[in-house]
Scaffold this active site. Structure first.
Site, mmCIF file in Angstrom:
data_model
loop_
_atom_site.group_PDB
_atom_site.id
_atom_site.type_symbol
_atom_site.label_atom_id
_atom_site.label_comp_id
_atom_site.label_asym_id
_atom_site.label_seq_id
_atom_site.Cartn_x
_atom_site.Cartn_y
_atom_site.Cartn_z
ATOM 1 N N GLY A 33 0.818 -1.212 0.000
ATOM 2 C CA GLY A 33 0.000 0.000 0.000
ATOM 3 C C GLY A 33 0.846 1.254 0.000
ATOM 4 O O GLY A 33 0.622 2.167 0.801
ATOM 5 N N ARG B 53 0.599 5.932 -1.884
ATOM 6 C CA ARG B 53 0.204 7.214 -1.287
ATOM 7 C C ARG B 53 0.437 7.187 0.223
ATOM 8 O O ARG B 53 0.695 6.141 0.811
ATOM 9 C CB ARG B 53 -1.290 7.496 -1.542
ATOM 10 C CG ARG B 53 -1.716 7.491 -2.997
ATOM 11 C CD ARG B 53 -3.189 7.818 -3.129
ATOM 12 N NE ARG B 53 -4.024 6.863 -2.404
ATOM 13 C CZ ARG B 53 -5.276 7.092 -2.007
ATOM 14 N NH1 ARG B 53 -5.839 8.252 -2.266
ATOM 15 N NH2 ARG B 53 -5.964 6.174 -1.365
ATOM 16 N N ASP C 174 -3.520 -7.108 -4.841
ATOM 17 C CA ASP C 174 -4.439 -7.023 -3.713
ATOM 18 C C ASP C 174 -3.860 -7.912 -2.626
ATOM 19 O O ASP C 174 -3.751 -9.129 -2.795
ATOM 20 C CB ASP C 174 -5.822 -7.514 -4.136
ATOM 21 C CG ASP C 174 -6.860 -7.428 -3.024
ATOM 22 O OD1 ASP C 174 -6.471 -7.286 -1.843
ATOM 23 O OD2 ASP C 174 -8.065 -7.512 -3.334
ATOM 24 N N VAL C 175 -3.458 -7.310 -1.511
ATOM 25 C CA VAL C 175 -2.772 -8.103 -0.487
ATOM 26 C C VAL C 175 -3.657 -9.182 0.125
ATOM 27 O O VAL C 175 -3.150 -10.122 0.750
ATOM 28 C CB VAL C 175 -2.195 -7.205 0.629
ATOM 29 C CG1 VAL C 175 -1.101 -6.303 0.068
ATOM 30 C CG2 VAL C 175 -3.280 -6.401 1.322
ATOM 31 N N ASN D 58 1.699 -2.147 5.395
ATOM 32 C CA ASN D 58 1.001 -0.878 5.516
ATOM 33 C C ASN D 58 -0.374 -0.871 4.867
ATOM 34 O O ASN D 58 -1.251 -0.099 5.278
ATOM 35 C CB ASN D 58 1.865 0.232 4.900
ATOM 36 C CG ASN D 58 1.120 1.537 4.769
ATOM 37 O OD1 ASN D 58 0.893 2.244 5.744
ATOM 38 N ND2 ASN D 58 0.716 1.867 3.543
ATOM 39 N N SER E 18 -2.460 1.153 14.507
ATOM 40 C CA SER E 18 -3.118 2.450 14.711
ATOM 41 C C SER E 18 -3.349 2.642 16.206
ATOM 42 O O SER E 18 -3.463 1.658 16.954
ATOM 43 C CB SER E 18 -4.470 2.475 13.981
ATOM 44 O OG SER E 18 -5.257 3.576 14.393
ATOM 45 N N TYR F 238 -12.339 -1.689 11.794
ATOM 46 C CA TYR F 238 -10.970 -1.207 11.598
ATOM 47 C C TYR F 238 -10.139 -1.396 12.863
ATOM 48 O O TYR F 238 -9.025 -1.922 12.826
ATOM 49 C CB TYR F 238 -11.017 0.270 11.213
ATOM 50 C CG TYR F 238 -9.675 0.925 11.037
ATOM 51 C CD1 TYR F 238 -8.915 0.726 9.879
ATOM 52 C CD2 TYR F 238 -9.155 1.773 12.016
ATOM 53 C CE1 TYR F 238 -7.682 1.339 9.711
ATOM 54 C CE2 TYR F 238 -7.927 2.387 11.856
ATOM 55 C CZ TYR F 238 -7.204 2.171 10.706
ATOM 56 O OH TYR F 238 -5.981 2.782 10.546
ATOM 57 N N LYS G 188 -6.685 -3.664 13.584
ATOM 58 C CA LYS G 188 -5.447 -3.024 14.020
ATOM 59 C C LYS G 188 -4.995 -3.563 15.375
ATOM 60 O O LYS G 188 -3.789 -3.656 15.649
ATOM 61 C CB LYS G 188 -5.622 -1.507 14.059
ATOM 62 C CG LYS G 188 -5.820 -0.886 12.673
ATOM 63 C CD LYS G 188 -4.648 -1.205 11.755
ATOM 64 C CE LYS G 188 -4.761 -0.521 10.410
ATOM 65 N NZ LYS G 188 -3.590 -0.759 9.534
#
Length: 244
Positions: free
Chosen positions: A9, A12, A60-61, A87, A139, A152, A156
């Site tokens: 990833g 960006r 695509d991981v 990432n 995160s 999410y 994480k």
């Protein structure tokens, strides 16, 4: 240098900054992307223009076969992957009761499954050579939870558990596994929250600003450096003091 770094990833944001920092520290870098081909190729062109070794690879991981193919291509072009930065991730806000099966599986598949796929793909070489470094990007929400971001935050938090467990398992093979837990970082992913919310988050951050992708990249580069040769199983919060 017959070895390379793979940053998933990395077209960006945090991934791009990490790939750039690592390349400038001497690592040949494989820039992984899924949708943003132009951005990935522009980064590779920038690095090559600076005399660095770099390549871009679309994968695509969450697709194990695609990840395996990417790792083989990186090894053939740049050298075996001895530094992996997990990432790649997806994020978004949603009430827990509104999370669909499709959304839940996508978060797990990319954020956690992607890390598993990439680690399993690079481990045979690392174990054989008895050296290697893995850096997972978690995160602060994986450390303390986040309202309306349960899926999410779960993934994480799982990355933190994976980091600590693999650090113990892989230490006898000379492989270090660490984790960076970013705070609120000024990337496209958080811009969707709106400027008012971002101003509030900056005010809630003791250092008084949002983080930059480069702030996280420096933490990643530290874990990848010889200066961290005796550091494994650690979680470094690059968050401006947000969850002290």
């Amino acid at each position: 240098m017959n070895r390379s770094a793979l940053v998933t990833g990395s077209s960006r944001g945090i991934g791009r900054a990490s790939a750039l920092e690592l390349a400038r520290r001497g690592w040949p870098v494989c820039v992984n992307y899924m949708e943003h081909r132009q951005a990935a190729e522009e980064l590779v062109d920038l690095l090559r223009g600076e005399g660095r070794m770099a390549m871009a690879f679309r994968a695509d991981v969450s697709d194990r076969a695609a990840v395996n193919k990417m790792v083989r291509a990186a090894a053939e072009t740049l050298g075996p992957v001895e530094l992996l930065v997990n990432n790649a991730g997806v994020a978004g806000q949603c009430l827990f009761q509104d999370i669909t099966d499709e959304l839940w599986e996508r978060y797990l598949g990319v954020n956690l499954g992607g890390a598993r796929n990439a680690i399993q793909a690079v481990l045979p070489h690392m174990i054989s050579e008895k050296r290697g470094c893995i850096v997972n990007i978690s995160s602060i929400w994986g450390l303390r939870g986040a309202s309306c971001e349960a899926a999410y935050a779960c993934t994480k938090a799982a990355l933190i558990g994976l980091t600590r467990s693999l650090a113990l398992e892989l230490a006898p093979s000379g492989i270090r596994v660490n984790c960076v837990a970013p705070g609120v970082i000024d990337t496209d992913m958080v811009q969707v929250l709106g400027q008012e919310t971002l101003r509030d988050l900056a005010e809630q951050t003791p250092l008084g600003r949002l983080g930059t992708p480069e702030d996280v990249a420096h933490a990643v580069a530290f874990f990848a450096s010889e200066g961290a040769s005796f550091v494994t199983g650690q979680i470094l919060s690059a968050d401006g003091g947000f969850i002290v």
